[in-house]
Write an enzyme that holds these catalytic residues in place. Structure first.
Site, mmCIF file in Angstrom:
data_model
loop_
_atom_site.group_PDB
_atom_site.id
_atom_site.type_symbol
_atom_site.label_atom_id
_atom_site.label_comp_id
_atom_site.label_asym_id
_atom_site.label_seq_id
_atom_site.Cartn_x
_atom_site.Cartn_y
_atom_site.Cartn_z
ATOM 1 N N ILE A 1 11.306 3.569 -11.812
ATOM 2 C CA ILE A 1 10.684 2.470 -11.112
ATOM 3 C C ILE A 1 11.236 2.342 -9.678
ATOM 4 C CG2 ILE A 1 10.230 1.079 -13.153
ATOM 5 C CD1 ILE A 1 12.684 -0.627 -12.525
ATOM 6 N N GLY B 1 11.566 7.268 2.847
ATOM 7 C CA GLY B 1 10.125 7.112 3.055
ATOM 8 C C GLY B 1 9.717 7.296 4.514
ATOM 9 N N CYS C 1 4.058 -0.898 -1.243
ATOM 10 C CA CYS C 1 4.024 -1.467 0.118
ATOM 11 C C CYS C 1 2.781 -2.332 0.288
ATOM 12 C CB CYS C 1 3.961 -0.360 1.165
ATOM 13 S SG CYS C 1 4.906 1.047 0.730
ATOM 14 N N GLY D 1 13.228 -2.667 4.807
ATOM 15 C CA GLY D 1 11.947 -2.715 5.511
ATOM 16 C C GLY D 1 11.450 -1.330 5.867
#
Ligand SMILES: Cc1cc2nc3c(=O)[nH]c(=O)nc-3n(C[C@H](O)[C@H](O)[C@H](O)COP(=O)(O)O)c2cc1C
Length: 307
Positions: A195, A50, A134, A76
């Site tokens: 998922i 990401g 998020c 994180g």
């Protein structure tokens, strides 16, 4: 009837994949790491870690813990940020002959939209995958992916600014999975993937403290497969756009379960950490299965919709 070479290719939003196997975000680096181990052009595609507008250091350690049949992570969303991604990672990705999917996340809708515009303007990327698991700072930190209205707005903005097709990656930490998938579809998503990890926790009984510095983390791996499969089935029954299924796939039979449940393609995440060649084995296994069952292509596997 003898089928010598079944056709493994699938088409999603007009983009052809050689086969339905994609390596999942956060479990395949930026591609280059795995290219040293095998020819990653053999994959249907892969999703890069990401990317956010600015680089992220991630959470404090410990941020990974092994659990029965899975792992909890609280990395994180550590990443190099947009600028370094474009300058240092993208030149390698542009040379590949497989679908490169860029996973994006932000803290505000505008951050997602800006990322979509900037990344989709670059060559060599087939899709954006929008991670909506998020916290939304404009809504008190509640994850974007838990509110159908927010998902609609977010996807609408991203679609307005993106020049390439958009996959919306759904969070399982909700009781509204079908509503959220429908909101993404109504806002113009080209596909949904699901998922993401399931919120979990582990305790160190000697220290009488949570194991992860972040306290909670995302559960992935075989432990989540039945939940993932149920959600993929429900979403595939609800939306018309393609569904990409993932969660706990470690072998070809796991991948086939998702495809039979309605997934147009699958992603493999955590299993790459145990066996870096797992994606190749899944591709090979699907081919052998089609041959054994005298099926010509992937779509002939899927159970028809019940409604
Ligand atoms: C260490 C780790 C990092 C991950 N990072 C991301 C990420 O950056 N973006 C994202 O959308 N999903 C991320 N995921 C979620 C996976 O892509 C995948 O949705 C999830 O792990 C379920 O699949 P699996 O059981 O095959 O791993 C991450 C998962 C793990 C284990």
């Amino acid at each position: 009837m003898k089928i010598n070479k079944p056709n493994l290719s699938v088409t999603i939003a007009g983009v052809k994949f050689k086969n339905p196997v994609i390596a999942a975000s956060g479990c395949f680096g930026y591609g280059q790491e795995y290219a040293e181990i095998f020819d990653i052009n053999k994959l249907g595609g892969f999703v890069v870690k990401g990317i956010s507008l600015k680089p992220q250091q991630g959470n404090k350690t410990p941020r990974i813990v092994e659990t029965p049949s899975g792992m909890l992570n609280a990395i994180g969303l550590q990443n190099v940020g947009l600028e370094v991604f474009i300058k240092e990672k993208l030149p390698f990705l542009k040379k590949l002959d497989t679908n490169v999917i860029v996973n994006i996340y932000g803290k505000k809708i505008e951050e997602y939209a800006e990322l979509a515009e900037k990344i989709s303007g670059e060559k060599g990327i087939s899709f954006l995958e929008v991670n909506i698991s998020c916290p939304n700072v404009e809504k008190g930190g509640m994850a974007f992916g838990h509110d159908p209205e927010v998902v609609y707005k977010l996807v609408k903005e991203v679609k307005k600014r993106s020049k390439i097709p958009v996959i919306v990656k759904l969070s399982p930490n909700t009781d509204k999975i079908t509503e959220i998938a429908k909101s993404a579809e109504d806002a113009g998503a080209d596909a949904v993937s699901l998922i993401n990890t399931i919120l979990g926790m582990a305790i160190d009984i000697e220290k009488r403290k949570p194991v992860l510095a972040n306290i909670t983390g995302g559960l992935s791996g075989p432990a989540i497969k039945p939940v993932a499969l149920r959600m993929v089935w429900q979403v595939a029954q609800t939306v018309k756009i393609p569904v990409i299924g993932m969660g706990g796939i470690t072998d070809c039979s796991g991948a086939l379960e998702f495809i039979i449940a309605g997934a147009a393609a699958v992603q493999v995440g955590t299993a790459n950490f145990i066996n870096p060649l797992v994606t190749l084995e899944v591709i090979e296994g699907i081919g052998s299965y089609l041959k054994k069952h005298k099926l010509r292509n992937i779509s002939s596997l899927t159970i028809q919709k019940t409604a």
